[in-house]
Write a protein that holds these residues in place. Structure first.
Motif, PDB file in Angstrom:
ATOM      1  N   UNK A   1       0.485  45.911  56.703  1.00 12.61           N
ATOM      2  CA  UNK A   1      -0.677  45.925  56.465  1.00 12.61           C
ATOM      3  C   UNK A   1      -1.124  44.869  55.439  1.00 12.61           C
ATOM      4  N   UNK A   2      -1.965  43.782  55.970  1.00 11.23           N
ATOM      5  CA  UNK A   2      -2.356  42.699  55.122  1.00 11.23           C
ATOM      6  C   UNK A   2      -3.077  43.129  53.807  1.00 11.23           C
ATOM      7  N   UNK A   3      -2.663  42.534  52.829  1.00 15.17           N
ATOM      8  CA  UNK A   3      -3.198  43.125  51.581  1.00 15.17           C
ATOM      9  C   UNK A   3      -4.751  42.917  51.356  1.00 15.17           C
ATOM     10  N   UNK A   4      -5.297  41.763  51.782  1.00 14.13           N
ATOM     11  CA  UNK A   4      -6.558  41.587  51.984  1.00 14.13           C
ATOM     12  C   UNK A   4      -7.352  42.509  52.843  1.00 14.13           C
ATOM     13  N   UNK A   5      -6.724  43.313  53.398  1.00 13.16           N
ATOM     14  CA  UNK A   5      -7.567  44.337  54.161  1.00 13.16           C
ATOM     15  C   UNK A   5      -7.829  45.626  53.613  1.00 13.16           C
ATOM     16  N   UNK A   6      -7.310  45.702  52.214  1.00 14.33           N
ATOM     17  CA  UNK A   6      -7.296  47.003  51.560  1.00 14.33           C
ATOM     18  C   UNK A   6      -8.199  47.237  50.446  1.00 14.33           C
ATOM     19  N   UNK A   7      -8.875  48.366  50.622  1.00 11.97           N
ATOM     20  CA  UNK A   7      -9.853  48.531  49.481  1.00 11.97           C
ATOM     21  C   UNK A   7      -9.359  49.963  48.882  1.00 11.97           C
ATOM     22  N   UNK A   8      -9.666  50.030  47.451  1.00 18.88           N
ATOM     23  CA  UNK A   8      -9.067  51.212  46.730  1.00 18.88           C
ATOM     24  C   UNK A   8     -10.253  52.095  46.325  1.00 18.88           C
ATOM     25  N   UNK A   9     -10.307  53.180  46.415  1.00 13.25           N
ATOM     26  CA  UNK A   9     -11.111  54.333  46.170  1.00 13.25           C
ATOM     27  C   UNK A   9     -10.810  55.317  45.033  1.00 13.25           C
ATOM     28  N   UNK A  10     -11.265  55.414  43.722  1.00  9.86           N
ATOM     29  CA  UNK A  10     -10.536  56.318  42.784  1.00  9.86           C
ATOM     30  C   UNK A  10     -10.793  57.604  43.300  1.00  9.86           C
ATOM     31  N   UNK A  11     -11.527  57.982  44.379  1.00 14.60           N
ATOM     32  CA  UNK A  11     -11.629  59.548  44.810  1.00 14.60           C
ATOM     33  C   UNK A  11     -12.254  60.368  43.682  1.00 14.60           C
ATOM     34  N   UNK A  12     -13.448  60.098  43.238  1.00 12.57           N
ATOM     35  CA  UNK A  12     -14.130  60.776  42.217  1.00 12.57           C
ATOM     36  C   UNK A  12     -14.294  62.267  42.711  1.00 12.57           C
TER      37      UNK A  12
ATOM     38  N   UNK B   1     -13.909  60.162  33.436  1.00  9.61           N
ATOM     39  CA  UNK B   1     -12.789  58.993  32.796  1.00  9.61           C
ATOM     40  C   UNK B   1     -12.585  57.872  33.789  1.00  9.61           C
ATOM     41  N   UNK B   2     -12.317  58.469  35.148  1.00  7.32           N
ATOM     42  CA  UNK B   2     -11.994  57.362  36.084  1.00  7.32           C
ATOM     43  C   UNK B   2     -13.192  56.494  36.470  1.00  7.32           C
ATOM     44  N   UNK B   3     -14.308  56.838  36.198  1.00 13.62           N
ATOM     45  CA  UNK B   3     -15.596  56.001  36.321  1.00 13.62           C
ATOM     46  C   UNK B   3     -15.687  54.850  35.038  1.00 13.62           C
ATOM     47  N   UNK B   4     -15.501  55.528  33.870  1.00 16.33           N
ATOM     48  CA  UNK B   4     -15.534  54.901  32.540  1.00 16.33           C
ATOM     49  C   UNK B   4     -14.476  53.678  32.571  1.00 16.33           C
ATOM     50  N   UNK B   5     -13.332  54.190  33.063  1.00  8.28           N
ATOM     51  CA  UNK B   5     -12.158  53.073  32.969  1.00  8.28           C
ATOM     52  C   UNK B   5     -11.510  52.489  34.188  1.00  8.28           C
ATOM     53  N   UNK B   6     -12.693  52.297  35.250  1.00  9.57           N
ATOM     54  CA  UNK B   6     -12.494  51.868  36.540  1.00  9.57           C
ATOM     55  C   UNK B   6     -11.926  50.461  36.509  1.00  9.57           C
ATOM     56  N   UNK B   7     -12.512  49.665  35.491  1.00 12.60           N
ATOM     57  CA  UNK B   7     -11.755  48.349  35.431  1.00 12.60           C
ATOM     58  C   UNK B   7     -10.260  48.315  35.329  1.00 12.60           C
TER      59      UNK B   7
END
Length: 286
Positions: free
Chosen positions: A187-198, A209-215
């Motif tokens: 899978x090409x890396x530029x086709x991947x999106x990450x979701x923290x799964x709130x 915490x996941x939102x506060x430290x999302x960066x």
């Protein structure tokens, strides 16, 4: 069940990379609208399971300015009570409506953890795979995504909640495993999106915490999607039912954008888009 491509709709494979690039180039974060064709989703279960209701909902979101429609036929509600369904069940819910939703002209993503369902959806013209188990549940998912060349949303998840863990470190380790799987599959890396799964496998505190430290996820150098819409952590701060959590959802999403989110997944398209546009307009005056 063998899912055959629709002869009237071209597969999305060749269009997928361009779709993601276009979405990420928007002046404000892209808004993904939720379309659940399920009887038991936590916020709107049963409301759009009938094909005419689902189509009406899709048209309404398009009128509100949605950038992506995320359609799912199995509740992956992040709390107890969701009933697992077979691929046959998911396909039976999708077949009467999916091609017609795609034909409306807005990019569509398929919210499924099953490669068989995702394959059918891509054959109908769906542009993006959205896997709530981050390529780690169905061994066929990563090879399928690689073969079709479509973008994939990789979401963090856990089988159980553990209040004692550092949830950000857990997300980082999870995403590294997912990215290793993706790389091995091609899978090409530029086709991947990450979701923290709130809300998924997280306490209310861990979701915040996941939102506060999302960066912290910025180290991966990949676009981030956040779906905090109507999630239960909001009620831990301000007691409320799912349909009463619009303000809390918008607050969470605006913070997520400040921390780097490029795509926002929501049940409330018009209100979320207005909030994002106003925030962007104010920021532009600095």
């Amino acid at each position: 069940m063998n899912a055959s491509p629709s002869p009237s709709v071209a597969p999305a494979g060749s269009a997928g990379p361009g779709v993601l690039r276009t979405l990420l180039e928007r002046p404000v974060p892209a808004v993904m609208g939720v379309l659940n064709v399920t009887p038991d989703s936590f916020s709107d279960g049963g409301q759009f399971i009938a094909p005419d209701q689902a189509l009406a909902r899709a048209r309404a979101m398009i009128a509100d300015g949605v950038d992506i429609i995320d359609i799912g036929a199995e509740s992956t509600r992040p709390y107890k009570g969701a009933q697992p369904v077979t691929a046959r069940d998911e396909l039976a819910r999708l077949m009467p409506v999916l091609a017609e939703v795609v034909a409306l002209g807005v990019p569509v993503s398929i919210d499924s953890m099953k490669a068989e369902v995702v394959a059918f959806a891509l054959d109908q013209g769906v542009a993006i795979a959205n896997d709530v188990w981050g390529l780690q549940r169905d061994a066929g998912m990563a090879p399928l995504v690689a073969e079709r060349g479509v973008p994939v949303i990789v979401m963090h998840n856990r089988d159980s909640v553990d209040p004692a863990i550092d949830i950000v470190q857990d997300m980082i380790a999870f995403f590294q495993r997912s990215l290793d799987i993706a790389a091995r599959a091609g899978i090409a890396r530029d086709l991947i999106v990450l979701d923290p799964g709130i809300g998924f496998g997280k306490t209310a505190e861990q979701s915040m915490t996941a939102l506060a430290r999302l960066d912290a996820l910025g180290a991966f150098g990949l676009p981030i999607l956040v779906g905090a819409s109507r999630k239960r952590f909001i009620a831990s701060v301000s007691p409320s039912e799912p349909q009463e959590r619009l303000a809390g959802s918008i607050a969470a999403h605006l913070i997520a954008v400040q921390r780097g989110a490029k795509i926002i997944r929501t049940h409330d398209v018009a209100e979320t888009l207005q909030a994002l546009r106003v925030a962007a307009a104010i920021e532009s005056k600095q």
